[in-house]
Motif scaffolding. Structure first.
Motif, PDB file in Angstrom:
ATOM      1  N   HIS A  64     -13.281   0.226   6.274  1.00  0.00           N
ATOM      2  CA  HIS A  64     -13.173   1.018   5.051  1.00  0.00           C
ATOM      3  C   HIS A  64     -13.511   2.489   5.306  1.00  0.00           C
ATOM      4  O   HIS A  64     -12.891   3.386   4.727  1.00  0.00           O
ATOM      5  N   GLU A  67     -13.099   1.874  -1.678  1.00  0.00           N
ATOM      6  CA  GLU A  67     -13.259   3.194  -1.067  1.00  0.00           C
ATOM      7  C   GLU A  67     -14.003   4.131  -2.006  1.00  0.00           C
ATOM      8  O   GLU A  67     -14.878   4.894  -1.564  1.00  0.00           O
ATOM      9  N   ALA A  76     -12.253  -1.462 -10.587  1.00  0.00           N
ATOM     10  CA  ALA A  76     -11.014  -0.709 -10.794  1.00  0.00           C
ATOM     11  C   ALA A  76     -10.888  -0.229 -12.230  1.00  0.00           C
ATOM     12  O   ALA A  76     -10.272   0.802 -12.495  1.00  0.00           O
ATOM     13  N   THR A 108      -3.573   2.070  -4.814  1.00  0.00           N
ATOM     14  CA  THR A 108      -4.828   1.751  -5.500  1.00  0.00           C
ATOM     15  C   THR A 108      -4.898   0.346  -6.092  1.00  0.00           C
ATOM     16  O   THR A 108      -5.972  -0.070  -6.520  1.00  0.00           O
ATOM     17  N   PRO A 124      -5.826  -3.238  -6.647  1.00  0.00           N
ATOM     18  CA  PRO A 124      -6.788  -4.084  -5.933  1.00  0.00           C
ATOM     19  C   PRO A 124      -6.089  -5.213  -5.186  1.00  0.00           C
ATOM     20  O   PRO A 124      -5.253  -5.924  -5.747  1.00  0.00           O
ATOM     21  N   ASP A 130      -5.840   8.585  -4.460  1.00  0.00           N
ATOM     22  CA  ASP A 130      -5.395   7.252  -4.042  1.00  0.00           C
ATOM     23  C   ASP A 130      -6.503   6.420  -3.413  1.00  0.00           C
ATOM     24  O   ASP A 130      -6.266   5.620  -2.497  1.00  0.00           O
ATOM     25  N   THR A 159      -8.899   3.357  -3.152  1.00  0.00           N
ATOM     26  CA  THR A 159      -9.007   1.998  -3.660  1.00  0.00           C
ATOM     27  C   THR A 159     -10.380   1.829  -4.312  1.00  0.00           C
ATOM     28  O   THR A 159     -11.285   2.643  -4.101  1.00  0.00           O
ATOM     29  N   ASP A 176      -8.718  -4.492  -0.022  1.00  0.00           N
ATOM     30  CA  ASP A 176     -10.078  -4.209  -0.459  1.00  0.00           C
ATOM     31  C   ASP A 176     -11.063  -5.240   0.070  1.00  0.00           C
ATOM     32  O   ASP A 176     -12.215  -4.921   0.355  1.00  0.00           O
ATOM     33  N   GLY A 233      -5.327  -1.608   4.245  1.00  0.00           N
ATOM     34  CA  GLY A 233      -5.582  -1.169   2.878  1.00  0.00           C
ATOM     35  C   GLY A 233      -6.076  -2.242   1.938  1.00  0.00           C
ATOM     36  O   GLY A 233      -6.241  -1.987   0.741  1.00  0.00           O
ATOM     37  N   ARG A 285       0.825  -1.216   0.000  1.00  0.00           N
ATOM     38  CA  ARG A 285       0.000   0.000   0.000  1.00  0.00           C
ATOM     39  C   ARG A 285       0.860   1.267   0.000  1.00  0.00           C
ATOM     40  O   ARG A 285       0.456   2.285  -0.533  1.00  0.00           O
TER      41      ARG A 285
END
Length: 239
Positions: free
Chosen positions: A205, A166, A121, A74, A76, A161, A163, A98, A96, A69
């Motif tokens: 999250h 997020e 993504a 970002t 996945p 940044d 994810t 997902d 961090g 991270r």
């Protein structure tokens, strides 16, 4: 899709390689934490998605996740874990990741989750477009979001940044300002399959998302105690 699978159990790797091959995905394997860090450091943009076992030799999976991270906020990342501890799962998400998948898992379920995460993504990549001329499909008093280019601004400052999860979580909340969402509702809306994790996944999250929001401007995700969360920037002051 290019996959990095960080897993010390070679039987699991051999099994998953068959499923990845069926999907026509390219996969690289790292069998311990140090090997994974070396591979990722050498090519931090080399993979579309990463799966990470927590119980790794040499370097623990939690440390690997944190280092990944740091280099790529970002990419996945799905944690695979045989640990039953709820705190371990939440900590992985706070670092961090997902998502997490608990072992033993169904290969078809893992592939489905990887597809869903990769799809989010790929909905759009961040751009350097000037936000004064961009078309934003979510706008409030302080906030602008373009869901196609994935540009997000708070008081004119980019929230960067994010994810995939997020971004989806922020989009869900911001699309209906001041509406209160329960944790169960957010699990259903943001995780668009039957998600077996507990509702603390949402809390993890939200915590990471709030940290990134605070870099750009005022806090706009509000806790409604005993219920859930809402997006509300109507009463905040600009930094």
């Amino acid at each position: 899709m290019k996959v990095l699978m960080i897993e010390d159990n070679r039987s699991v790797c051999e099994m998953m390689s068959m499923f990845f091959k069926k999907e026509k995905w390219h996969v690289d394997f790292a069998y311990d934490g140090q090997e994974a860090l070396n591979m990722f450091k050498a090519n931090p943009n080399g993979w579309d998605i990463i799966t990470l076992d927590l119980n790794l030799p040499k370097v623990d999976g939690m440390q690997v996740a944190a280092k990944i991270r740091e280099q790529s906020p970002t990419v996945p990342l799905i944690i695979l874990t045989a640990r039953d501890s709820e705190s371990d799962q939440v900590l992985g998400l706070e670092i961090g990741a997902d998502e997490y998948v608990t072992k033993p898992f169904s290969p078809l379920t893992l592939v489905a989750r990887m597809k869903a995460l990769h799809r989010r993504a790929q909905m759009g990549a961040p751009t350097t477009t000037n936000n004064s001329t961009s078309t934003f499909d979510i706008t409030t008093d302080h906030f602008k979001m373009n869901t196609k280019t994935r540009e997000v601004y708070l008081d004119g400052q980019p929230i960067s940044d994010l994810t995939p999860k997020e971004f989806d979580l922020l989009k869900t909340l911001a699309s209906k300002p001041r509406q209160v969402f329960t944790r169960a509702q957010l699990l259903q809306l943001v995780w668009d399959y039957e998600y077996l994790g507990d509702e603390r996944t949402v809390d993890a999250h939200i915590k990471k998302l709030r940290q990134k929001i605070e870099v750009a401007g005022p806090q706009v995700i509000q806790t409604v105690w005993g219920v859930g969360y809402k997006f509300d920037d109507s009463g905040v002051s600009s930094k």
